[in-house]
Design a protein around this motif. Structure first.
Motif, mmCIF file in Angstrom:
data_model
loop_
_atom_site.group_PDB
_atom_site.id
_atom_site.type_symbol
_atom_site.label_atom_id
_atom_site.label_comp_id
_atom_site.label_asym_id
_atom_site.label_seq_id
_atom_site.Cartn_x
_atom_site.Cartn_y
_atom_site.Cartn_z
ATOM 1 N N SER A 198 -2.091 -2.741 -20.126
ATOM 2 C CA SER A 198 -1.501 -2.872 -21.455
ATOM 3 C C SER A 198 -1.974 -4.150 -22.134
ATOM 4 C CB SER A 198 0.035 -2.882 -21.365
ATOM 5 O OG SER A 198 0.504 -1.740 -20.675
ATOM 6 N N GLY A 199 -2.097 -4.067 -23.448
ATOM 7 C CA GLY A 199 -2.467 -5.221 -24.237
ATOM 8 C C GLY A 199 -1.263 -6.083 -24.575
ATOM 9 N N PRO A 200 -1.508 -7.207 -25.242
ATOM 10 C CA PRO A 200 -2.837 -7.664 -25.659
ATOM 11 C C PRO A 200 -3.564 -8.366 -24.523
ATOM 12 C CG PRO A 200 -1.169 -9.210 -26.391
ATOM 13 C CD PRO A 200 -0.428 -8.098 -25.713
ATOM 14 N N GLY A 201 -4.845 -8.526 -24.714
ATOM 15 C CA GLY A 201 -5.641 -9.228 -23.723
ATOM 16 C C GLY A 201 -7.042 -8.673 -23.646
ATOM 17 N N GLU A 202 -7.867 -9.308 -22.824
ATOM 18 C CA GLU A 202 -9.246 -8.880 -22.583
ATOM 19 C C GLU A 202 -9.365 -8.522 -21.111
ATOM 20 O OE1 GLU A 202 -11.970 -11.816 -23.891
ATOM 21 O OE2 GLU A 202 -11.348 -11.716 -26.002
ATOM 22 N N ALA A 203 -9.588 -7.258 -20.853
ATOM 23 C CA ALA A 203 -9.619 -6.777 -19.475
ATOM 24 C C ALA A 203 -10.933 -7.152 -18.797
ATOM 25 C CB ALA A 203 -9.424 -5.266 -19.440
ATOM 26 N N ASP A 204 -10.791 -7.764 -17.646
ATOM 27 C CA ASP A 204 -11.915 -7.990 -16.723
ATOM 28 C C ASP A 204 -11.407 -7.548 -15.358
ATOM 29 O OD1 ASP A 204 -14.173 -8.699 -15.387
ATOM 30 O OD2 ASP A 204 -13.981 -10.859 -15.716
ATOM 31 N N LEU A 205 -11.320 -6.246 -15.216
ATOM 32 C CA LEU A 205 -10.614 -5.628 -14.103
ATOM 33 C C LEU A 205 -11.604 -5.075 -13.086
ATOM 34 C CD1 LEU A 205 -7.568 -5.040 -13.448
ATOM 35 C CD2 LEU A 205 -7.974 -2.742 -14.340
ATOM 36 N N LYS A 206 -11.296 -5.306 -11.810
ATOM 37 C CA LYS A 206 -12.096 -4.756 -10.720
ATOM 38 C C LYS A 206 -11.160 -4.002 -9.777
ATOM 39 C CE LYS A 206 -15.521 -8.458 -10.919
ATOM 40 N NZ LYS A 206 -16.191 -9.560 -10.170
ATOM 41 N N MET A 207 -11.668 -2.878 -9.289
ATOM 42 C CA MET A 207 -10.798 -2.006 -8.487
ATOM 43 C C MET A 207 -11.632 -1.265 -7.441
ATOM 44 S SD MET A 207 -8.351 0.980 -9.984
ATOM 45 C CE MET A 207 -7.723 2.265 -8.930
ATOM 46 N N ARG A 208 -11.046 -1.104 -6.244
ATOM 47 C CA ARG A 208 -11.740 -0.399 -5.159
ATOM 48 C C ARG A 208 -10.732 0.383 -4.336
ATOM 49 N NH1 ARG A 208 -13.370 -4.443 -2.101
ATOM 50 N NH2 ARG A 208 -11.833 -4.128 -0.451
ATOM 51 N N VAL A 209 -11.091 1.610 -3.987
ATOM 52 C CA VAL A 209 -10.259 2.466 -3.130
ATOM 53 C C VAL A 209 -11.158 2.987 -2.012
ATOM 54 C CG1 VAL A 209 -8.747 4.472 -3.003
ATOM 55 C CG2 VAL A 209 -8.877 3.148 -5.127
ATOM 56 N N ASN A 210 -10.789 2.726 -0.756
ATOM 57 C CA ASN A 210 -11.635 3.189 0.343
ATOM 58 C C ASN A 210 -11.087 4.487 0.923
ATOM 59 O OD1 ASN A 210 -9.467 2.506 1.969
ATOM 60 N ND2 ASN A 210 -10.455 0.771 2.960
ATOM 61 N N GLN A 211 -11.691 4.942 2.019
ATOM 62 C CA GLN A 211 -11.332 6.234 2.600
ATOM 63 C C GLN A 211 -9.926 6.251 3.181
ATOM 64 O OE1 GLN A 211 -14.478 6.851 5.418
ATOM 65 N NE2 GLN A 211 -15.920 7.613 3.895
ATOM 66 N N LYS A 212 -9.386 5.089 3.545
ATOM 67 C CA LYS A 212 -8.040 5.017 4.096
ATOM 68 C C LYS A 212 -6.975 4.934 3.011
ATOM 69 C CE LYS A 212 -9.633 2.588 8.244
ATOM 70 N NZ LYS A 212 -9.485 1.346 9.060
ATOM 71 N N GLY A 213 -7.389 4.836 1.751
ATOM 72 C CA GLY A 213 -6.432 4.691 0.665
ATOM 73 C C GLY A 213 -6.137 3.252 0.303
ATOM 74 N N ASP A 214 -6.728 2.285 1.018
ATOM 75 C CA ASP A 214 -6.524 0.880 0.677
ATOM 76 C C ASP A 214 -7.040 0.635 -0.740
ATOM 77 O OD1 ASP A 214 -5.629 0.646 3.260
ATOM 78 O OD2 ASP A 214 -7.494 -0.207 4.025
ATOM 79 N N GLY A 235 -13.864 4.966 -4.151
ATOM 80 C CA GLY A 235 -15.012 4.246 -4.687
ATOM 81 C C GLY A 235 -14.565 2.947 -5.337
ATOM 82 N N ALA A 236 -15.387 2.449 -6.247
ATOM 83 C CA ALA A 236 -15.105 1.169 -6.892
ATOM 84 C C ALA A 236 -15.645 1.185 -8.308
ATOM 85 C CB ALA A 236 -15.720 0.012 -6.097
ATOM 86 N N LEU A 237 -14.971 0.427 -9.175
ATOM 87 C CA LEU A 237 -15.415 0.302 -10.564
ATOM 88 C C LEU A 237 -15.000 -1.050 -11.102
ATOM 89 C CD1 LEU A 237 -12.840 0.627 -12.758
ATOM 90 C CD2 LEU A 237 -12.944 2.975 -11.953
ATOM 91 N N GLU A 238 -15.653 -1.441 -12.200
ATOM 92 C CA GLU A 238 -15.351 -2.668 -12.912
ATOM 93 C C GLU A 238 -15.221 -2.330 -14.395
ATOM 94 O OE1 GLU A 238 -17.967 -5.516 -9.862
ATOM 95 O OE2 GLU A 238 -18.530 -5.326 -11.966
ATOM 96 N N ALA A 239 -14.211 -2.899 -15.056
ATOM 97 C CA ALA A 239 -13.944 -2.615 -16.464
ATOM 98 C C ALA A 239 -13.912 -3.915 -17.250
ATOM 99 C CB ALA A 239 -12.623 -1.868 -16.627
#
Length: 320
Positions: free
Chosen positions: A131-147, A106-110
């Motif tokens: 890991s910090g410090p910082g401000e996370a604006d992270l996006k992530m996606r994993v499909n059925q093939k594991g990509d 699936g996919a998520l945004e943090a």
């Protein structure tokens, strides 16, 4: 005796209060359109997740509010397991927590400000440390093939490192870098991935209308032009084809069931020719006069063999 009972009740109450203080919720999520399970309490349409819980988004993006600040946006058809990192023991008076988020597909945004401790995102193939410090604006996606696609957006992005669960090795995703690990392998890394790693954008739907009513055929209705974004991104398998014919609303449709029979003893009948419509009547012609009647249509002559036979029987019976 009564004093001992009061002291015992007071001690149990203190212990219960301490346990409740340690089990503060780590996140909150509205229950509409999602499926929530685990250690949680539900009230007023919102679930408070305790030290662990699972959240599954439906057909729309689900918003998870973190108790420490920030949020997670869970994309359509995505399920995550959220818990506190038990390997991290906060110091006395430190209310920050380290989170562990496991994502199978699936996919998520943090979006949140990093704390004193690193957060961990787990996939079937990778371990991602934020890991910090910082401000996370992270996006992530994993499909059925594991990509696995990771986008560490922002100039003040946190320190993100990726390690393989099986191959070993380590890779750092720099600020404003978007990478793709094909089949979840660090050895098959694509730098500067072109596609977005987060939730698929909403597709615009153009609908022609005539006084508020859609026109232009079935493709002009939102139900027909909308395409499930989770399916287009490979996050969700497409539904099976319909077993019944799909007919747009407002169009006539007839479904006829005709029994098919066969009799091997009966000879096959040739197909019956369809009836032929009679030709249109010809223009009216002038009525033929007796003089113009063809010879074939004239009455038979009064003479001949039958006339003589008739006279014979008349004389025979005395009628001659």
């Amino acid at each position: 005796m009564r004093l001992k009972c009061l002291l015992l009740l007071s001690t149990l109450s203190s212990l219960s209060s301490g346990v409740r203080a340690q089990e503060k919720p780590i996140a909150y999520v509205p229950t509409e359109g999602v499926t929530v399970s685990g250690s949680l309490e539900v009230a007023n349409g919102k679930a408070a997740i305790g030290n662990n819980g699972s959240v599954a988004a439906g057909d729309a993006t689900a918003k998870i509010t973190l108790a420490r600040g920030g949020e997670l946006r869970l994309c359509s058809s995505t399920t995550i397991h959220l818990t506190t990192d038990r390997s991290v023991v906060p110091a006395t008076g430190d209310n920050s927590t380290a989170l562990m988020i496991s994502l199978d597909r699936g996919a998520l945004e943090a979006s949140y400000k990093t704390g004193s401790y690193s957060d961990v995102l787990l996939t079937p193939d990778l371990r991602i440390l934020v890991s910090g410090p910082g401000e996370a604006d992270l996006k992530m996606r994993v499909n059925q093939k594991g990509d696995t696609c990771i986008d560490n957006h922002g100039d003040n992005a946190p320190y993100v490192t990726v390690t393989s669960q099986f191959e070993g090795g380590i890779y750092r995703v720099k600020p404003n870098q978007r990478v793709l690990f094909e089949h979840g392998s660090l050895e098959q890394m694509v730098d500067n991935e072109a596609e977005s790693c987060g939730c698929p954008p909403a597709a615009p739907i153009a609908v022609a209308s005539n006084n508020g009513k859609p026109v232009g055929g079935p493709s002009s209705t939102p139900a027909d032009t909308a395409f499930p974004l989770a399916e287009s991104e490979g996050l969700k398998p497409p539904p099976p084809p319909p077993t019944q014919p799909v007919v747009p609303v407002g169009q006539p449709h007839a479904q006829v069931e005709v029994p098919l029979t066969y009799n091997g003893a009966a000879p096959s009948q040739p197909p019956t020719a369809p009836p032929v419509a009679p030709p249109p009547p010809a223009a009216s012609a002038p009525t033929s006069t007796p003089a113009e009647t063809p010879d074939a249509q004239k009455p038979a002559s009064s003479g001949g063999i039958f006339h003589h036979i008739g006279h014979f029987f008349a004389r025979l019976f005395g009628r001659g």
